[in-house]
Design an enzyme around this catalytic site. Structure first.
Site, PDB file in Angstrom:
ATOM      1  N   SER A 102       0.748  -1.363   0.205  1.00  0.00           N
ATOM      2  CA  SER A 102      -0.068  -0.123  -0.017  1.00  0.00           C
ATOM      3  C   SER A 102       0.790   1.223   0.065  1.00  0.00           C
ATOM      4  CB  SER A 102      -0.878  -0.115   1.220  1.00  0.00           C
ATOM      5  OG  SER A 102      -1.979   0.861   1.140  1.00  0.00           O
ATOM      6  N   ASP A 245      -0.948   1.263  -4.143  1.00  0.00           N
ATOM      7  CA  ASP A 245      -2.004   0.201  -4.803  1.00  0.00           C
ATOM      8  C   ASP A 245      -3.248   0.859  -5.147  1.00  0.00           C
ATOM      9  OD1 ASP A 245      -2.860   0.350  -1.911  1.00  0.00           O
ATOM     10  OD2 ASP A 245      -3.272  -1.424  -1.744  1.00  0.00           O
ATOM     11  N   ASP A 247      -5.684   2.146  -3.723  1.00  0.00           N
ATOM     12  CA  ASP A 247      -7.077   2.133  -2.688  1.00  0.00           C
ATOM     13  C   ASP A 247      -7.482   3.382  -1.968  1.00  0.00           C
ATOM     14  OD1 ASP A 247      -5.135   1.683  -0.668  1.00  0.00           O
ATOM     15  OD2 ASP A 247      -5.999  -0.245  -0.006  1.00  0.00           O
TER      16      ASP A 247
END
Length: 451
Positions: A102, A245, A247
């Site tokens: 992440s 990533d 998100d």
């Protein structure tokens, strides 16, 4: 064996804490735990990764583990985490695997797992996978041979399917909006600019040249300084920053002021209620959201439900109660009608769609939330549990809460992935918040000093 799963999957330094051997073991355990019980066909897994160089190594290990357990694998390559969740559901796969840490720096990597339908795993399933990893380490498991070994296929147009899905959710086109998007040299580098352009926006992409080593390197949602400058330089209406990533979605106004996940949630909540889409007029957020969000939503007649930190807990509440919007201050925003997990690009599209539909600037829309000064101190500790639960620490927290009353709050929690205790204080003034936070942080350091 220590706890493998943290707040968001298995995470650590690639090839040190998170080795290929561990990745293979987790893949085997996940296949055994999540595989379809119908033995008439082999289980199916979707595997994706972000742009970290170590992702290539860990992908090979995960694919080897899955196929050795008899699962067929569809590799989708470099894609955002929510794209892997989407394709897991679209392919009716038994599980999905995303290799990413992440927003963490490049030396780190991680394994995020999705169950059938692209849903994140509840604690109980994670514990079963951990138990299977430990059992497989001490007891030989039955391996398929011959035709029983899984096969590997590459999906070459996964990004196209995902972008088409995203653009199809937009309630109002983005024509006339100029946006700078910081792709964090990560998984959004190709997908985000394409999605925003196809929805009608004029896009200026920065940090969209990943080389395997530069992901999140002074860029992305945790480092928005360059984005602020680029928005002002190009005269853009807004800027959007994703993490490695993709998100997460954090935004900045035309003047370069940050708009965090709390403000984004408020903007989307009002838009969805206006459209009759905000189920039960309720928003779900974590305990880390600013008290200003709760006050703003209350003033608008919207109920706020709080969960533990982690977008999977937001997701669990959304699913359990049939609600339509939730997220985190960090920029994980979940819209279950369109995604099974936090999706930064989806969020960016809907944020700009609201701007286009109302004709209002991002600053005007974000003004619905007046944030209380918030101070967060990450305290390195020897033992994060001891540091958070020591009697002297709890006593200091009680004193602080009594002082602040209804004008602020204290949140103390151990990190899910690092040897840290997070001390967060909100108060009427920043000086008060900082003073209280530093007092508590000092007690935490004393209770559990770093060796």
């Amino acid at each position: 064996m220590g706890r493998l799963f943290g707040t968001d999957g298995v995470r650590g330094r690639a090839n040190a804490d998170l080795t290929p051997e561990l990745a293979l073991a987790v893949a085997v355990a996940a296949a055994h735990t999540l595989a379809e019980t119908d033995k008439s066909h082999p289980p199916l897994a979707v595997v994706g990764r972000d742009t970290r160089a170590s992702g290539e190594m860990l992908e090979a290990a995960v694919v080897a583990g899955l196929t050795s357990a008899g699962a067929n694998v569809v590799r989708v390559g470099v894609l955002p985490t929510p794209a892997v969740a989407f394709l897991t559901a679209e392919a009716k796969a038994d599980l999905g695997v995303m290799l990413s840490a992440s927003h963490n720096p490049m030396p780190d990597n991680g394994i995020k797992l999705f169950a059938a339908g692209g849903h994140k795993l509840p604690d109980e399933i994670e514990m079963r996978i951990e138990a299977a990893v430990e059992a497989n380490a001490t007891t030989a498991w039955e391996r398929p041979i011959g035709a029983g070994v899984g096969r590997v296929h590459d999906l070459l147009d996964g990004a196209d399917h995902y972008v088409q899905h995203l653009v199809g959710t937009v309630p109002h086109r983005l024509d006339g909006i100029k946006v700078v998007v910081d792709c964090a040299n990560g998984a959004a580098a190709d997908v985000a600019p394409v999605a925003y352009r196809e929805a009608g926006a004029e896009v200026i992409a920065i940090y969209a040249e990943p080389d395997g080593l530069n992901i999140n390197d002074e860029c992305g949602s945790n480092h928005i300084e360059a984005l602020r400058a680029a928005v002002v330089e190009h005269g853009a209406h807004l800027g959007i920053a994703h993490d490695g990533d993709a998100d997460r979605c954090v935004a900045v106004t035309a003047d370069g002021d940050e708009v965090d996940g709390d403000q984004v949630m408020a903007i989307l909540a009002l838009a969805m209620r206006e459209a009759g889409e905000l189920t039960q007029d309720t928003l779900v957020a974590t305990v880390m959201s600013n008290l200003g969000l709760r006050l703003a939503m209350s003033a608008q007649g919207i109920r706020l439900v709080e969960t533990k930190v982690g977008d999977r807990y937001v997701l669990e509440e959304l699913r359990a109660s049939g609600l339509a919007l939730g997220g985190e201050q960090s920029g994980h925003i979940v819209m279950p009608a369109y995604a099974t997990t936090g999706d930064g690009v989806l969020t960016g599209l809907h944020l700009m769609s609201r701007m286009a539909a109302t004709g209002k600037s991002l600053a005007d829309l974000a003004g619905v939330v007046t944030k209380l000064p918030q101070v967060l101190i990450n305290v390195p500790v020897g033992d994060r549990t001891v540091g958070a639960a020591a009697p002297a620490v709890r006593a200091e927290v009680d004193r602080a809460e009594a002082e602040l009353g209804e004008t602020g709050r204290v949140l103390l929690r151990p990190s899910g992935t690092e040897p840290l205790v997070r001390v967060m204080v909100e108060a009427a003034t920043e000086s008060t918040a900082r003073s209280v936070a530093e007092r508590i942080a000092e007690q935490v350091r004393t209770a559990s000093p770093v060796a």
